[in-house]
Design a protein around this motif. Structure first.
Motif, mmCIF file in Angstrom:
data_model
loop_
_atom_site.group_PDB
_atom_site.id
_atom_site.type_symbol
_atom_site.label_atom_id
_atom_site.label_comp_id
_atom_site.label_asym_id
_atom_site.label_seq_id
_atom_site.Cartn_x
_atom_site.Cartn_y
_atom_site.Cartn_z
ATOM 1 N N ASN A 157 0.823 -1.208 0.000
ATOM 2 C CA ASN A 157 0.000 0.000 0.000
ATOM 3 C C ASN A 157 0.860 1.263 0.000
ATOM 4 O OD1 ASN A 157 -2.338 -1.489 0.026
ATOM 5 N ND2 ASN A 157 -2.684 -1.311 2.220
ATOM 6 N N ILE A 158 2.034 1.163 0.620
ATOM 7 C CA ILE A 158 2.927 2.325 0.699
ATOM 8 C C ILE A 158 3.648 2.561 -0.617
ATOM 9 C CG2 ILE A 158 4.983 3.272 1.829
ATOM 10 C CD1 ILE A 158 4.114 1.806 4.372
ATOM 11 N N ILE A 159 4.161 1.484 -1.247
ATOM 12 C CA ILE A 159 5.064 1.662 -2.390
ATOM 13 C C ILE A 159 4.407 1.522 -3.754
ATOM 14 C CG2 ILE A 159 6.985 0.823 -0.999
ATOM 15 C CD1 ILE A 159 6.903 -1.762 -2.636
ATOM 16 N N SER A 160 3.270 0.814 -3.843
ATOM 17 C CA SER A 160 2.734 0.502 -5.170
ATOM 18 C C SER A 160 2.260 1.752 -5.919
ATOM 19 C CB SER A 160 1.597 -0.512 -5.069
ATOM 20 O OG SER A 160 0.530 -0.020 -4.285
ATOM 21 N N ALA A 161 1.549 2.661 -5.228
ATOM 22 C CA ALA A 161 1.036 3.858 -5.912
ATOM 23 C C ALA A 161 2.164 4.773 -6.393
ATOM 24 C CB ALA A 161 0.065 4.604 -5.002
ATOM 25 N N PRO A 162 3.117 5.179 -5.514
ATOM 26 C CA PRO A 162 4.214 6.027 -6.019
ATOM 27 C C PRO A 162 5.067 5.328 -7.074
ATOM 28 C CG PRO A 162 4.601 5.396 -3.724
ATOM 29 C CD PRO A 162 3.213 5.008 -4.050
ATOM 30 N N MET A 163 5.288 4.023 -6.937
ATOM 31 C CA MET A 163 6.057 3.293 -7.943
ATOM 32 C C MET A 163 5.303 3.274 -9.267
ATOM 33 S SD MET A 163 7.558 -0.634 -7.832
ATOM 34 C CE MET A 163 8.500 -0.271 -6.361
ATOM 35 N N GLY A 164 3.977 3.057 -9.180
ATOM 36 C CA GLY A 164 3.170 3.079 -10.392
ATOM 37 C C GLY A 164 3.211 4.439 -11.071
ATOM 38 N N ALA A 165 3.121 5.508 -10.280
ATOM 39 C CA ALA A 165 3.186 6.861 -10.835
ATOM 40 C C ALA A 165 4.536 7.114 -11.509
ATOM 41 C CB ALA A 165 2.940 7.887 -9.733
ATOM 42 N N LEU A 166 5.619 6.627 -10.884
ATOM 43 C CA LEU A 166 6.959 6.791 -11.453
ATOM 44 C C LEU A 166 7.080 6.045 -12.777
ATOM 45 C CD1 LEU A 166 9.877 7.813 -11.109
ATOM 46 C CD2 LEU A 166 10.391 5.687 -9.892
ATOM 47 N N LEU A 167 6.550 4.830 -12.827
ATOM 48 C CA LEU A 167 6.640 4.030 -14.047
ATOM 49 C C LEU A 167 5.820 4.652 -15.175
ATOM 50 C CD1 LEU A 167 6.440 0.390 -12.608
ATOM 51 C CD2 LEU A 167 8.447 1.556 -13.530
ATOM 52 N N ILE A 168 4.646 5.191 -14.829
ATOM 53 C CA ILE A 168 3.799 5.813 -15.850
ATOM 54 C C ILE A 168 4.521 6.981 -16.518
ATOM 55 C CG2 ILE A 168 1.738 7.253 -16.158
ATOM 56 C CD1 ILE A 168 0.324 5.403 -14.170
ATOM 57 N N SER A 169 5.301 7.716 -15.729
ATOM 58 C CA SER A 169 6.028 8.869 -16.276
ATOM 59 C C SER A 169 7.269 8.454 -17.057
ATOM 60 C CB SER A 169 6.444 9.814 -15.136
ATOM 61 O OG SER A 169 7.371 9.175 -14.272
ATOM 62 N N ALA A 170 7.706 7.202 -16.882
ATOM 63 C CA ALA A 170 8.972 6.775 -17.477
ATOM 64 C C ALA A 170 8.810 5.813 -18.652
ATOM 65 C CB ALA A 170 9.852 6.122 -16.412
ATOM 66 N N MET A 171 7.654 5.144 -18.782
ATOM 67 C CA MET A 171 7.510 4.143 -19.844
ATOM 68 C C MET A 171 6.070 4.056 -20.326
ATOM 69 S SD MET A 171 7.803 0.547 -17.694
ATOM 70 C CE MET A 171 9.487 0.898 -17.175
ATOM 71 N N SER A 172 5.896 3.374 -21.437
ATOM 72 C CA SER A 172 4.558 3.214 -22.017
ATOM 73 C C SER A 172 3.745 2.211 -21.211
ATOM 74 C CB SER A 172 4.678 2.726 -23.462
ATOM 75 O OG SER A 172 5.271 1.432 -23.498
ATOM 76 N N LEU A 173 2.424 2.253 -21.413
ATOM 77 C CA LEU A 173 1.532 1.368 -20.662
ATOM 78 C C LEU A 173 1.807 -0.103 -20.995
ATOM 79 C CD1 LEU A 173 -0.780 1.105 -18.688
ATOM 80 C CD2 LEU A 173 -2.382 1.400 -20.580
ATOM 81 N N GLN A 174 2.120 -0.413 -22.272
ATOM 82 C CA GLN A 174 2.373 -1.812 -22.607
ATOM 83 C C GLN A 174 3.633 -2.348 -21.937
ATOM 84 O OE1 GLN A 174 1.856 0.605 -24.882
ATOM 85 N NE2 GLN A 174 3.226 0.428 -26.662
ATOM 86 N N ASN A 175 4.610 -1.479 -21.681
ATOM 87 C CA ASN A 175 5.807 -1.918 -20.964
ATOM 88 C C ASN A 175 5.508 -2.186 -19.493
ATOM 89 O OD1 ASN A 175 7.513 -1.845 -23.178
ATOM 90 N ND2 ASN A 175 8.063 0.310 -22.869
ATOM 91 N N ILE A 176 4.602 -1.391 -18.911
ATOM 92 C CA ILE A 176 4.183 -1.656 -17.532
ATOM 93 C C ILE A 176 3.444 -2.988 -17.458
ATOM 94 C CG2 ILE A 176 2.756 -0.832 -15.613
ATOM 95 C CD1 ILE A 176 3.271 2.012 -16.573
ATOM 96 N N LEU A 177 2.607 -3.254 -18.468
ATOM 97 C CA LEU A 177 1.914 -4.536 -18.530
ATOM 98 C C LEU A 177 2.917 -5.686 -18.629
ATOM 99 C CD1 LEU A 177 -0.993 -3.611 -20.980
ATOM 100 C CD2 LEU A 177 -1.166 -3.962 -18.526
ATOM 101 N N ALA A 178 4.016 -5.458 -19.334
ATOM 102 C CA ALA A 178 5.043 -6.494 -19.476
ATOM 103 C C ALA A 178 5.676 -6.837 -18.126
ATOM 104 C CB ALA A 178 6.112 -6.039 -20.465
ATOM 105 N N ILE A 179 5.787 -5.842 -17.240
ATOM 106 C CA ILE A 179 6.327 -6.095 -15.901
ATOM 107 C C ILE A 179 5.460 -7.110 -15.166
ATOM 108 C CG2 ILE A 179 6.749 -5.061 -13.626
ATOM 109 C CD1 ILE A 179 7.534 -2.488 -15.067
ATOM 110 N N ASP A 180 4.152 -6.971 -15.310
ATOM 111 C CA ASP A 180 3.236 -7.908 -14.647
ATOM 112 C C ASP A 180 3.391 -9.315 -15.198
ATOM 113 O OD1 ASP A 180 1.140 -8.610 -12.867
ATOM 114 O OD2 ASP A 180 -0.297 -8.518 -14.516
ATOM 115 N N VAL A 181 3.612 -9.432 -16.499
ATOM 116 C CA VAL A 181 3.817 -10.747 -17.108
ATOM 117 C C VAL A 181 5.084 -11.394 -16.541
ATOM 118 C CG1 VAL A 181 4.247 -11.980 -19.264
ATOM 119 C CG2 VAL A 181 2.606 -10.099 -19.220
ATOM 120 N N ILE A 182 6.145 -10.610 -16.422
ATOM 121 C CA ILE A 182 7.408 -11.134 -15.889
ATOM 122 C C ILE A 182 7.244 -11.607 -14.452
ATOM 123 C CG2 ILE A 182 9.777 -10.515 -15.245
ATOM 124 C CD1 ILE A 182 9.748 -8.569 -17.653
#
Length: 427
Positions: A157-182
């Motif tokens: 709960n502490i890290i997922s939202a800020p980490m998600g916000a950081l990733l959104i600013s740094a990469m495309s949505l399909q690359n974030i989806l790829a993280i979940d697959v990995i």
């Protein structure tokens, strides 16, 4: 009646369990990052409260409506294979959506469909993992393991939202989806090499031999089992009241910050972070301490503590938001103290071949109470003020916790329930 399995041979159970647990923890983090990214994408693309509410409902309703039947199926099947297949389905759905985004064909309905698939598969996986824990971990360590689980939830709960916000600013949505697959693949790999004990009914082939038994009959067996377990039924009703009052109350925190404390997003983040930090600290305490020998005592004290935290929020002066931060921290701290021992009680007292059904029934009913409570809480708060709902929820929690100590069936819950209804009784 099935016996309680445990791999209690030195530290071997720890190696096996935490190898699987670590993979699952990474997978949960990947799923939360994707959930955050998809919700934010819908927010940016539509600016529609209806779209966001629909997305949330799609994530909740499968566990509420289908949960009891999914739990029944988990009790009939090999739980290791359920987790492998569920993680694989989630990964395939996520890959499909990533491809659709990559070729610019993704629509809101595609996102809804993937959210639904992930929710259903997540139900299968969650029940299978929860009920497998009692078969992999020695009985005396279950409460500590639940403390670690609660600590993980608070940390996420502490890290997922800020980490998600950081990733959104740094990469495309399909690359974030790829993280979940990995992360899903990382979760699947240990399951391919580490065996998970199964209830006697599954290992002996008893389920397969009962060709006359339907899922509906097994569901009714689970329901009768829960209704006949008086102590667990009462505690389940307490959980229903908690979900009806406390959870809706905290859903109204943004409005409370804006209207009552005259604060802004920073002040809201203080309260939300306090909740996560409290859960982290409470989970750490439970994982190291293990709670009282009588687990239900720890849980009832946690209920009282959550009530006190809610009452602090109810009476906090509008000029002293720091008091509200402390109240939220206390509620978060008491959350694992309440839930951790309760899950350990279920895992130690409910027959292994019944656990998924019992847990899914409780989860379904409690989950259904949250949106109902939110509707009533909204109307009540609009008329009497948000503090009123915090007062109602806090007072009920304190009274429930105290009452729990006075009910013999609750205090004797750890003696278990030995009246397992047979399938033949259902025919």
């Amino acid at each position: 009646m099935a016996k309680q399995f445990s791999i209690n041979d030195g530290k071997k159970w720890k190696t096996k369990f935490f190898t699987i647990w670590g993979g699952q923890a990474l997978s949960i983090l990947g799923s939360q990052l994707v959930q955050f990214a998809l919700i934010w994408y819908l927010t940016i693309q539509t600016s529609s409260a209806t779209v966001l509410a629909t997305a949330q409902l799609i994530g909740i309703l499968p566990s509420v409506i289908l949960g009891p039947f999914i739990g029944t199926m988990v009790d009939r099947l090999n739980r290791r294979w359920i987790m492998i297949i569920a993680d694989s389905v989630i990964a395939l759905a996520t890959i499909t959506l990533a491809v659709l985004f990559a070729i610019d064909l993704a629509t809101i309905w595609h996102i809804y469909g993937v959210l639904f698939i992930r929710s259903v598969a997540g139900c299968f996986h969650g029940f299978a993992m929860s009920t497998s824990t009692s078969l992999m971990v020695p009985v005396e360590s279950l409460t500590r393991i639940q403390g670690i689980n609660q600590m993980m939830t608070g940390g996420m709960n502490i890290i997922s939202a800020p980490m998600g916000a950081l990733l959104i600013s740094a990469m495309s949505l399909q690359n974030i989806l790829a993280i979940d697959v990995i992360t899903a693949i990382i979760a699947i790999l240990p399951l391919c090499f580490i065996s998970i004990p199964q209830p006697e009914s599954i290992e002996s082939g008893e389920i397969k031999s009962r060709t006359q038994t339907t899922i509906w009959q097994d569901f009714k067996t689970g329901l009768r089992y829960l209704l006949g377990f008086q102590g667990l039924l009462i505690v389940g009703l307490m959980s229903v009241i908690l979900n009806f009052t406390i959870i809706p109350a905290f859903s109204l925190l943004p409005l409370m910050v804006k209207e009552y404390f005259r604060g802004n997003a920073i002040h809201l983040s203080w309260l939300e972070s306090a909740m996560g930090i409290g859960m982290l600290l409470g989970g750490f305490l439970l994982s190291t301490w293990g709670g009282f020998k009588k687990k239900i005592i720890t849980s009832m004290m946690g209920v009282i503590g959550m009530g006190v935290g809610a009452l602090i929020l109810a009476f906090a002066p509008s000029s002293l938001i720091y008091i509200a931060v402390f109240g939220t921290l206390l509620v978060g701290f008491m959350h694992p103290i309440t839930n951790g021992p309760l899950f350990a009680v279920i895992q130690t007292t409910v027959n292994p071949e019944m656990q998924a059904r019992v847990i899914s029934l409780l989860t379904s009913v409690c989950g259904a109470m949250s949106p109902i409570g939110l509707m009533i809480a909204g109307a009540t708060s609009d008329k009497f003020g948000i503090q009123t709902w915090f007062f109602i929820g806090g007072l009920l929690c304190v009274l429930m916790g105290i009452t729990g100590f006075l009910i013999p069936a609750v205090m004797k819950i750890e003696q278990g329930h030995h009246q397992l209804t047979t399938i033949e009784d259902q025919a």
